[in-house]
Design a protein around this motif. Structure first.
Motif, PDB file in Angstrom:
ATOM      1  N   GLY A   1     -33.100 -55.192  26.078  1.00  0.00           N
ATOM      2  CA  GLY A   1     -33.254 -56.040  27.248  1.00  0.00           C
ATOM      3  C   GLY A   1     -34.389 -57.024  27.170  1.00  0.00           C
ATOM      4  O   GLY A   1     -34.656 -57.740  28.148  1.00  0.00           O
ATOM      5  N   ILE A   2     -35.067 -57.113  26.032  1.00  0.00           N
ATOM      6  CA  ILE A   2     -36.197 -58.034  25.915  1.00  0.00           C
ATOM      7  C   ILE A   2     -35.744 -59.491  26.025  1.00  0.00           C
ATOM      8  O   ILE A   2     -36.466 -60.341  26.569  1.00  0.00           O
ATOM      9  CB  ILE A   2     -36.931 -57.798  24.574  1.00  0.00           C
ATOM     10  CG1 ILE A   2     -37.504 -56.384  24.540  1.00  0.00           C
ATOM     11  CG2 ILE A   2     -38.021 -58.830  24.356  1.00  0.00           C
ATOM     12  CD1 ILE A   2     -38.180 -56.036  23.234  1.00  0.00           C
ATOM     13  N   THR A   3     -34.546 -59.805  25.525  1.00  0.00           N
ATOM     14  CA  THR A   3     -34.055 -61.196  25.567  1.00  0.00           C
ATOM     15  C   THR A   3     -33.315 -61.513  26.862  1.00  0.00           C
ATOM     16  O   THR A   3     -32.687 -62.567  26.961  1.00  0.00           O
ATOM     17  CB  THR A   3     -33.119 -61.450  24.378  1.00  0.00           C
ATOM     18  OG1 THR A   3     -32.042 -60.495  24.413  1.00  0.00           O
ATOM     19  CG2 THR A   3     -33.860 -61.333  23.067  1.00  0.00           C
ATOM     20  N   GLY A   4     -33.414 -60.632  27.844  1.00  0.00           N
ATOM     21  CA  GLY A   4     -32.726 -60.874  29.105  1.00  0.00           C
ATOM     22  C   GLY A   4     -33.290 -62.059  29.860  1.00  0.00           C
ATOM     23  O   GLY A   4     -32.546 -62.908  30.379  1.00  0.00           O
ATOM     24  N   ILE A   5     -34.610 -62.151  29.963  1.00  0.00           N
ATOM     25  CA  ILE A   5     -35.227 -63.263  30.696  1.00  0.00           C
ATOM     26  C   ILE A   5     -34.949 -64.604  30.011  1.00  0.00           C
ATOM     27  O   ILE A   5     -34.584 -65.579  30.691  1.00  0.00           O
ATOM     28  CB  ILE A   5     -36.739 -63.013  30.863  1.00  0.00           C
ATOM     29  CG1 ILE A   5     -36.962 -61.800  31.774  1.00  0.00           C
ATOM     30  CG2 ILE A   5     -37.427 -64.249  31.430  1.00  0.00           C
ATOM     31  CD1 ILE A   5     -38.410 -61.446  31.981  1.00  0.00           C
ATOM     32  N   PRO A   6     -35.091 -64.731  28.680  1.00  0.00           N
ATOM     33  CA  PRO A   6     -34.700 -65.999  28.041  1.00  0.00           C
ATOM     34  C   PRO A   6     -33.230 -66.361  28.290  1.00  0.00           C
ATOM     35  O   PRO A   6     -32.905 -67.538  28.440  1.00  0.00           O
ATOM     36  CB  PRO A   6     -34.956 -65.735  26.556  1.00  0.00           C
ATOM     37  CG  PRO A   6     -36.015 -64.706  26.527  1.00  0.00           C
ATOM     38  CD  PRO A   6     -35.729 -63.828  27.702  1.00  0.00           C
ATOM     39  N   ALA A   7     -32.349 -65.361  28.349  1.00  0.00           N
ATOM     40  CA  ALA A   7     -30.940 -65.640  28.621  1.00  0.00           C
ATOM     41  C   ALA A   7     -30.763 -66.229  30.009  1.00  0.00           C
ATOM     42  O   ALA A   7     -29.981 -67.168  30.218  1.00  0.00           O
ATOM     43  CB  ALA A   7     -30.118 -64.358  28.470  1.00  0.00           C
ATOM     44  N   VAL A   8     -31.499 -65.701  30.989  1.00  0.00           N
ATOM     45  CA  VAL A   8     -31.402 -66.212  32.354  1.00  0.00           C
ATOM     46  C   VAL A   8     -31.945 -67.636  32.442  1.00  0.00           C
ATOM     47  O   VAL A   8     -31.338 -68.529  33.054  1.00  0.00           O
ATOM     48  CB  VAL A   8     -32.160 -65.282  33.322  1.00  0.00           C
ATOM     49  CG1 VAL A   8     -32.249 -65.905  34.708  1.00  0.00           C
ATOM     50  CG2 VAL A   8     -31.472 -63.930  33.392  1.00  0.00           C
ATOM     51  N   VAL A   9     -33.104 -67.871  31.826  1.00  0.00           N
ATOM     52  CA  VAL A   9     -33.718 -69.203  31.866  1.00  0.00           C
ATOM     53  C   VAL A   9     -32.820 -70.236  31.180  1.00  0.00           C
ATOM     54  O   VAL A   9     -32.555 -71.323  31.718  1.00  0.00           O
ATOM     55  CB  VAL A   9     -35.108 -69.166  31.213  1.00  0.00           C
ATOM     56  CG1 VAL A   9     -35.682 -70.581  31.116  1.00  0.00           C
ATOM     57  CG2 VAL A   9     -36.054 -68.266  32.005  1.00  0.00           C
ATOM     58  N   LEU A  10     -32.346 -69.909  29.992  1.00  0.00           N
ATOM     59  CA  LEU A  10     -31.475 -70.840  29.270  1.00  0.00           C
ATOM     60  C   LEU A  10     -30.147 -71.063  29.989  1.00  0.00           C
ATOM     61  O   LEU A  10     -29.613 -72.176  29.994  1.00  0.00           O
ATOM     62  CB  LEU A  10     -31.213 -70.311  27.858  1.00  0.00           C
ATOM     63  CG  LEU A  10     -32.393 -70.344  26.889  1.00  0.00           C
ATOM     64  CD1 LEU A  10     -32.027 -69.643  25.585  1.00  0.00           C
ATOM     65  CD2 LEU A  10     -32.821 -71.781  26.612  1.00  0.00           C
ATOM     66  N   GLY A  11     -29.609 -70.014  30.593  1.00  0.00           N
ATOM     67  CA  GLY A  11     -28.339 -70.148  31.304  1.00  0.00           C
ATOM     68  C   GLY A  11     -28.435 -71.093  32.484  1.00  0.00           C
ATOM     69  O   GLY A  11     -27.579 -71.976  32.675  1.00  0.00           O
ATOM     70  N   HIS A  12     -29.474 -70.953  33.308  1.00  0.00           N
ATOM     71  CA  HIS A  12     -29.638 -71.849  34.460  1.00  0.00           C
ATOM     72  C   HIS A  12     -29.898 -73.284  34.003  1.00  0.00           C
ATOM     73  O   HIS A  12     -29.335 -74.241  34.569  1.00  0.00           O
ATOM     74  CB  HIS A  12     -30.798 -71.357  35.335  1.00  0.00           C
ATOM     75  CG  HIS A  12     -30.442 -70.193  36.203  1.00  0.00           C
ATOM     76  ND1 HIS A  12     -29.514 -70.280  37.226  1.00  0.00           N
ATOM     77  CD2 HIS A  12     -30.888 -68.901  36.213  1.00  0.00           C
ATOM     78  CE1 HIS A  12     -29.393 -69.117  37.830  1.00  0.00           C
ATOM     79  NE2 HIS A  12     -30.217 -68.248  37.229  1.00  0.00           N
ATOM     80  N   SER A  13     -30.724 -73.439  32.976  1.00  0.00           N
ATOM     81  CA  SER A  13     -31.004 -74.787  32.472  1.00  0.00           C
ATOM     82  C   SER A  13     -29.754 -75.436  31.882  1.00  0.00           C
ATOM     83  O   SER A  13     -29.496 -76.629  32.087  1.00  0.00           O
ATOM     84  CB  SER A  13     -32.112 -74.706  31.414  1.00  0.00           C
ATOM     85  OG  SER A  13     -32.388 -75.984  30.880  1.00  0.00           O
ATOM     86  N   ALA A  14     -28.956 -74.648  31.161  1.00  0.00           N
ATOM     87  CA  ALA A  14     -27.734 -75.192  30.545  1.00  0.00           C
ATOM     88  C   ALA A  14     -26.729 -75.636  31.597  1.00  0.00           C
ATOM     89  O   ALA A  14     -26.125 -76.705  31.479  1.00  0.00           O
ATOM     90  CB  ALA A  14     -27.114 -74.145  29.626  1.00  0.00           C
ATOM     91  N   ARG A  15     -26.550 -74.848  32.642  1.00  0.00           N
ATOM     92  CA  ARG A  15     -25.573 -75.220  33.674  1.00  0.00           C
ATOM     93  C   ARG A  15     -26.005 -76.489  34.403  1.00  0.00           C
ATOM     94  O   ARG A  15     -25.157 -77.314  34.783  1.00  0.00           O
ATOM     95  CB  ARG A  15     -25.403 -74.076  34.662  1.00  0.00           C
ATOM     96  CG  ARG A  15     -24.873 -72.793  34.041  1.00  0.00           C
ATOM     97  CD  ARG A  15     -24.340 -71.847  35.083  1.00  0.00           C
ATOM     98  NE  ARG A  15     -23.064 -72.310  35.608  1.00  0.00           N
ATOM     99  CZ  ARG A  15     -22.458 -71.764  36.675  1.00  0.00           C
ATOM    100  NH1 ARG A  15     -23.039 -70.761  37.314  1.00  0.00           N
ATOM    101  NH2 ARG A  15     -21.310 -72.222  37.087  1.00  0.00           N
ATOM    102  N   ALA A  16     -27.310 -76.659  34.605  1.00  0.00           N
ATOM    103  CA  ALA A  16     -27.790 -77.885  35.241  1.00  0.00           C
ATOM    104  C   ALA A  16     -27.535 -79.101  34.352  1.00  0.00           C
ATOM    105  O   ALA A  16     -27.105 -80.165  34.827  1.00  0.00           O
ATOM    106  CB  ALA A  16     -29.280 -77.753  35.543  1.00  0.00           C
ATOM    107  N   GLU A  17     -27.771 -78.964  33.055  1.00  0.00           N
ATOM    108  CA  GLU A  17     -27.523 -80.080  32.134  1.00  0.00           C
ATOM    109  C   GLU A  17     -26.035 -80.391  32.012  1.00  0.00           C
ATOM    110  O   GLU A  17     -25.639 -81.553  31.908  1.00  0.00           O
ATOM    111  CB  GLU A  17     -28.105 -79.753  30.754  1.00  0.00           C
ATOM    112  CG  GLU A  17     -29.625 -79.731  30.714  1.00  0.00           C
ATOM    113  CD  GLU A  17     -30.160 -79.467  29.327  1.00  0.00           C
ATOM    114  OE1 GLU A  17     -29.323 -79.310  28.389  1.00  0.00           O
ATOM    115  OE2 GLU A  17     -31.395 -79.412  29.150  1.00  0.00           O
ATOM    116  N   ILE A  18     -25.205 -79.350  32.030  1.00  0.00           N
ATOM    117  CA  ILE A  18     -23.757 -79.558  31.910  1.00  0.00           C
ATOM    118  C   ILE A  18     -23.226 -80.322  33.110  1.00  0.00           C
ATOM    119  O   ILE A  18     -22.349 -81.188  32.979  1.00  0.00           O
ATOM    120  CB  ILE A  18     -23.044 -78.196  31.741  1.00  0.00           C
ATOM    121  CG1 ILE A  18     -23.345 -77.620  30.353  1.00  0.00           C
ATOM    122  CG2 ILE A  18     -21.540 -78.339  31.936  1.00  0.00           C
ATOM    123  CD1 ILE A  18     -22.861 -76.201  30.168  1.00  0.00           C
TER     124      ILE A  18
END
Length: 207
Positions: free
Chosen positions: A149-166
């Protein structure tokens, strides 16, 4: 009172019983604008109207540049002589419609397979690319299983940023970003539940 000179078996150009000549079948060819044609037996059969003319698509500056790129590739491969290449480039920059451009590149490998079969692939806009952050989000989300679960927070941050850019750019990858978000939030929720259980266990032990 004179009788009609028509007799059975007379030619079609002869007068009919009403004094009017029979229509000549040759005047009713399939390309005739009349909606009916005369069959060989003399019976009039319905014929479809000719299709309406299709308005040619006007060429844009980008269409002309793509056509010139195809011509340059053909010239670089030795498929066109210098004189012919120069002539085609001049005609490409002077073209008014996409169809004119298609004719110029129809015999080249990157040109259209045939004229009149829709917009050639060489003139279509490039397909949208997949957002890189969306890919990163789903990768980080999948790694939560092996990283605890260490990469959970980066996944959340990248996911929100990616959807905004898309939403702004129209890129692909919204499904990847959403998958990374779900996996990331599950990991964060798991860690939060683990911390709560530790606190409860500590309070119970101290009490």
């Amino acid at each position: 009172m004179s009788q009609s000179s028509w007799q059975p078996g007379r030619g079609e150009d002869e007068p009919s019983a009403g004094g009017m000549p029979f229509p000549d079948r040759r005047d009713h060819a399939p390309h005739s604008p009349y909606p009916h044609a005369w069959h060989e037996s003399g019976v009039r059969t319905p014929q479809p109207w000719p299709p309406p003319a299709v308005t040619p698509m006007l060429a844009s500056h980008a269409d002309r540049e793509r056509a010139v790129d195809v011509l340059r590739a053909g010239y670089g491969e030795g498929r066109l002589a210098k004189e012919e290449f120069d002539q085609r480039v001049a005609r490409a920059y002077a073209a008014r419609t996409v169809g004119e451009l298609a004719v110029l590149v129809a015999d080249l490998p990157q040109g259209p397979a045939g004229i009149g079969q829709g917009v050639p692939a060489a003139f279509l806009p490039p397909p949208p690319v997949t957002n890189g952050k969306a890919v990163g989000a789903v990768v980080c989300g999948a790694l939560t299983v092996v990283t605890g679960g260490i990469t959970g927070i980066p996944a959340v941050v990248l996911g929100h940023s990616a959807r905004a850019e898309i939403r702004r750019s129209g890129e692909r990858g919204d499904g990847l970003a959403l998958t990374g978000l779900v996996l990331g939030w599950l990991s964060v929720a798991g860690w939060a539940l683990f911390v709560v259980l530790l606190v409860v266990a500590g309070l119970a032990a101290s009490g």
